[in-house]
Scaffold this motif. Sequence first.
Motif, mmCIF file in Angstrom:
data_model
loop_
_atom_site.group_PDB
_atom_site.id
_atom_site.type_symbol
_atom_site.label_atom_id
_atom_site.label_comp_id
_atom_site.label_asym_id
_atom_site.label_seq_id
_atom_site.Cartn_x
_atom_site.Cartn_y
_atom_site.Cartn_z
ATOM 1 N N GLY A 103 76.969 18.388 -51.739
ATOM 2 C CA GLY A 103 77.512 18.950 -52.982
ATOM 3 C C GLY A 103 76.473 18.995 -54.080
ATOM 4 N N ALA A 106 77.715 20.798 -57.524
ATOM 5 C CA ALA A 106 79.029 20.396 -58.015
ATOM 6 C C ALA A 106 79.124 20.466 -59.530
ATOM 7 C CB ALA A 106 79.357 18.987 -57.532
ATOM 8 N N ARG A 176 91.037 16.908 -52.934
ATOM 9 C CA ARG A 176 89.682 17.469 -52.979
ATOM 10 C C ARG A 176 88.667 16.360 -53.206
ATOM 11 N NH1 ARG A 176 89.250 22.980 -53.182
ATOM 12 N NH2 ARG A 176 91.220 24.111 -53.490
ATOM 13 N N HIS A 179 83.856 14.467 -56.421
ATOM 14 C CA HIS A 179 82.834 15.075 -57.269
ATOM 15 C C HIS A 179 83.136 16.534 -57.591
ATOM 16 C CE1 HIS A 179 81.728 15.625 -53.024
ATOM 17 N NE2 HIS A 179 81.209 16.780 -53.386
ATOM 18 N N ASN A 180 84.321 17.031 -57.264
ATOM 19 C CA ASN A 180 84.677 18.418 -57.547
ATOM 20 C C ASN A 180 85.147 18.572 -58.996
ATOM 21 O OD1 ASN A 180 85.561 21.181 -57.112
ATOM 22 N ND2 ASN A 180 87.645 20.355 -57.055
ATOM 23 N N ARG A 181 84.822 19.711 -59.577
ATOM 24 C CA ARG A 181 85.312 20.093 -60.903
ATOM 25 C C ARG A 181 86.324 21.221 -60.745
ATOM 26 N NH1 ARG A 181 80.429 21.523 -64.733
ATOM 27 N NH2 ARG A 181 82.238 22.192 -65.957
ATOM 28 N N SER A 194 92.898 20.096 -50.460
ATOM 29 C CA SER A 194 91.598 20.522 -49.944
ATOM 30 C C SER A 194 91.633 21.065 -48.522
ATOM 31 C CB SER A 194 90.624 19.331 -49.998
ATOM 32 O OG SER A 194 89.384 19.642 -49.416
ATOM 33 N N SER A 197 90.169 24.960 -46.082
ATOM 34 C CA SER A 197 89.582 25.834 -47.090
ATOM 35 C C SER A 197 90.139 27.250 -46.936
ATOM 36 C CB SER A 197 88.056 25.849 -46.943
ATOM 37 O OG SER A 197 87.486 26.838 -47.769
ATOM 38 N N ARG A 235 81.456 26.543 -50.404
ATOM 39 C CA ARG A 235 82.551 25.638 -50.748
ATOM 40 C C ARG A 235 82.098 24.177 -50.721
ATOM 41 N NH1 ARG A 235 85.101 28.077 -53.629
ATOM 42 N NH2 ARG A 235 87.046 26.929 -53.313
ATOM 43 N N GLY A 239 81.147 21.508 -54.040
ATOM 44 C CA GLY A 239 81.965 20.297 -54.046
ATOM 45 C C GLY A 239 83.449 20.571 -53.987
ATOM 46 N N ARG A 240 83.843 21.791 -53.644
ATOM 47 C CA ARG A 240 85.269 22.138 -53.586
ATOM 48 C C ARG A 240 85.954 21.523 -52.361
ATOM 49 N NH1 ARG A 240 85.254 23.894 -58.741
ATOM 50 N NH2 ARG A 240 84.469 26.028 -59.017
ATOM 51 N N HIS A 241 85.230 21.479 -51.250
ATOM 52 C CA HIS A 241 85.822 21.048 -49.987
ATOM 53 C C HIS A 241 84.861 20.121 -49.263
ATOM 54 C CE1 HIS A 241 89.254 23.864 -50.013
ATOM 55 N NE2 HIS A 241 88.414 24.721 -50.562
#
Length: 278
Positions: A103, A106, A176, A179-181, A194, A197, A235, A239-241
């Motif tokens: 990530g 991220a 998720r 560290h995802n925003r 999460s 995807s 993704r 850091g989304r998945h």
Amino acid sequence: MPSPKARSGGAAGSSGRYEFMSLSRSPPPPALQRQGSDPTAARLRAADSPTRRRGSGSSTASTSSTGGQQLPEEDCMRLNPSILGIALSSLLAIDLWLSKRLGVCACEDSSWGSVRPLMKLVEVSGHGIPWLVGAAYCLYKSDSAAGQEVMLNLLMALVLDLVLVSIVKAVVRRRRPAHNRMDMFATFSVDRYSFPSGHATRAAMCARFLLAHLVLAAPLRVLVLLWAAFVGFSRVLLGRHNVTDVAFGFFMGYCQYNLVEALWLSPVTLQSMVGQLE
């Protein structure tokens, strides 16, 4: 007349006390009589016997290990971890560690934070809303029956993808990465989960659909494959998945295309459906 002491003199002990023997029992053997003279030694010998030691040791161990309650054998067997459980826990730990290491986009402060705007552009290219709007517009502008058939089934495939992904996310409910925003474009309630995807499922399904039903040159076919792979990889970079979310998303999207082919709507089928509704 002889005194009672004289008549029972043989029963008296050396200390002057009288010992009375029961008439209903036979006298014990001499060995037991010798042991009976010292009751403390008899108790110590009984406590030190091998059977006594083994029984007390096993009962103490079982009581201490179960907190004072003895568990049945089937409950004791469940306390031992299985090989499958250890393998799944190890896979999950590797997945979380690798996802965090990859990530790199991220946030803006990450090592590849400067590339984050480009990754978000790739994210929008795999979003469901642009694909739904584009398929509906092409269906409306298409003049040929073959083009309308292809665009209609693509629209149906996109709707099917949204429904299936939403169901799986609602069932699994995997959060998720930490560290995802949450600054994604046009999110819904199930998008806080999460697994899997949705971008990966849509990219895999649309790539198979376009390669099968559109006549494309070789460079364009390679570009479609690279786009699908880059959407899934972005993704993880954003850091989304997690890695497993994207991997299962590719597998699910690949299988969804087979379902779309099985449910393919031809113009004849569509006209019959419209006639039945009327």
